[in-house]
Write a protein that holds these residues in place. Structure first.
Motif, PDB file in Angstrom:
ATOM      1  N   ASP A  28       0.837  -1.195   0.000  1.00 47.38           N
ATOM      2  CA  ASP A  28       0.000   0.000   0.000  1.00 47.38           C
ATOM      3  C   ASP A  28       0.877   1.252   0.000  1.00 47.38           C
ATOM      4  O   ASP A  28       2.112   1.159   0.031  1.00 47.38           O
ATOM      5  N   ASN A  30       1.564   3.365   2.192  1.00 46.83           N
ATOM      6  CA  ASN A  30       2.299   3.673   3.424  1.00 46.83           C
ATOM      7  C   ASN A  30       3.452   2.716   3.688  1.00 46.83           C
ATOM      8  O   ASN A  30       4.251   2.957   4.583  1.00 46.83           O
ATOM      9  N   TYR A  31       3.546   1.642   2.934  1.00 47.91           N
ATOM     10  CA  TYR A  31       4.553   0.613   3.192  1.00 47.91           C
ATOM     11  C   TYR A  31       5.951   1.106   2.807  1.00 47.91           C
ATOM     12  O   TYR A  31       6.127   1.715   1.742  1.00 47.91           O
ATOM     13  N   ASN A  47       2.693   3.988  -7.957  1.00 46.05           N
ATOM     14  CA  ASN A  47       2.011   5.008  -7.159  1.00 46.05           C
ATOM     15  C   ASN A  47       2.053   6.363  -7.867  1.00 46.05           C
ATOM     16  O   ASN A  47       2.986   7.116  -7.733  1.00 46.05           O
ATOM     17  N   PRO A  50      -2.244   9.699  -4.716  1.00 45.68           N
ATOM     18  CA  PRO A  50      -2.948   8.950  -3.684  1.00 45.68           C
ATOM     19  C   PRO A  50      -4.216   8.261  -4.211  1.00 45.68           C
ATOM     20  O   PRO A  50      -5.079   8.893  -4.813  1.00 45.68           O
ATOM     21  N   TYR A  82      -2.875   2.226  14.854  1.00 47.76           N
ATOM     22  CA  TYR A  82      -3.780   2.181  13.698  1.00 47.76           C
ATOM     23  C   TYR A  82      -4.622   0.906  13.681  1.00 47.76           C
ATOM     24  O   TYR A  82      -5.247   0.582  12.668  1.00 47.76           O
ATOM     25  N   GLN A 129       4.638  -1.385  -5.567  1.00 50.10           N
ATOM     26  CA  GLN A 129       4.223  -0.284  -4.686  1.00 50.10           C
ATOM     27  C   GLN A 129       3.037   0.417  -5.322  1.00 50.10           C
ATOM     28  O   GLN A 129       3.120   0.873  -6.461  1.00 50.10           O
ATOM     29  N   GLN A 133      -4.533   3.964  -0.191  1.00 54.08           N
ATOM     30  CA  GLN A 133      -4.579   4.646   1.095  1.00 54.08           C
ATOM     31  C   GLN A 133      -5.289   3.836   2.169  1.00 54.08           C
ATOM     32  O   GLN A 133      -5.375   4.266   3.314  1.00 54.08           O
ATOM     33  N   LEU A 135      -5.921   1.336   5.101  1.00 59.08           N
ATOM     34  CA  LEU A 135      -5.055   0.848   6.167  1.00 59.08           C
ATOM     35  C   LEU A 135      -4.947  -0.667   6.085  1.00 59.08           C
ATOM     36  O   LEU A 135      -5.916  -1.359   5.777  1.00 59.08           O
TER      37      LEU A 135
END
Length: 151
Positions: A28, A30-31, A47, A50, A82, A129, A133, A135
């Motif tokens: 995701d 954030n990784y 990516n 977003p 989270y 990647q 967004q 979680l």
């Protein structure tokens, strides 16, 4: 001409070299993809902005290209800031996509730090990647085998 829906040249190249038990991470947004690559892994960044490209988009396409024998999410520690009540919504989306593709694997969480170790292994060949967004959207796939007579 390719018959499956995966047309990205670098991803096709890596998957073409990979084999049984090879691991593919759909990461995701954030990784920490760059600094968690396994020693044999390549990073493909999709990516754009977003939310575009999503983990579910990538999963749908990968399922047209390779057999999958295991699908692991990153387990959520109880004390994580989270952490959510129950499974993250995206996990149900993954279950639905796997089922729709007639992929008979259960989604299995791996505890967070064990997940990072699995990604750092020599079997890890590819991280894709995304800009997802959601979680807890990271998904580690293990390639299966092509059965005799399968095209």
């Amino acid at each position: 001409m390719l018959k499956h829906t995966l047309v990205h040249p670098q991803i096709n190249e890596v998957l073409g070299r990979a084999g049984h038990h090879s691991k593919i991470l759909i990461a995701d947004g954030n990784y920490p993809a760059y600094n968690t690559l396994g020693p044999n892994a390549e990073l493909v960044c999709l990516n754009l902005t977003p939310g575009i490209v999503s983990c579910t988009d990538v999963l749908k396409v990968l399922l047209t290209a390779v057999p999958i024998e295991a699908a692991n999410t990153m387990g959520i520690p109880d004390d994580d800031p989270y952490a959510l009540e129950g499974d993250p919504p995206i996990w149900n989306e993954y279950r639905s996509i796997l089922s729709d593709a007639d992929c008979d694997v259960e989604l299995e969480p791996i505890q967070k730090w064990d997940f990072y170790d699995a990604v750092a292994s020599r079997d890890h060949v590819l991280t894709i990647q995304t800009a997802d967004q959601a979680l807890w959207a990271n998904l580690l796939l293990t390639m299966g085998v092509r059965k005799p007579g399968e095209l």
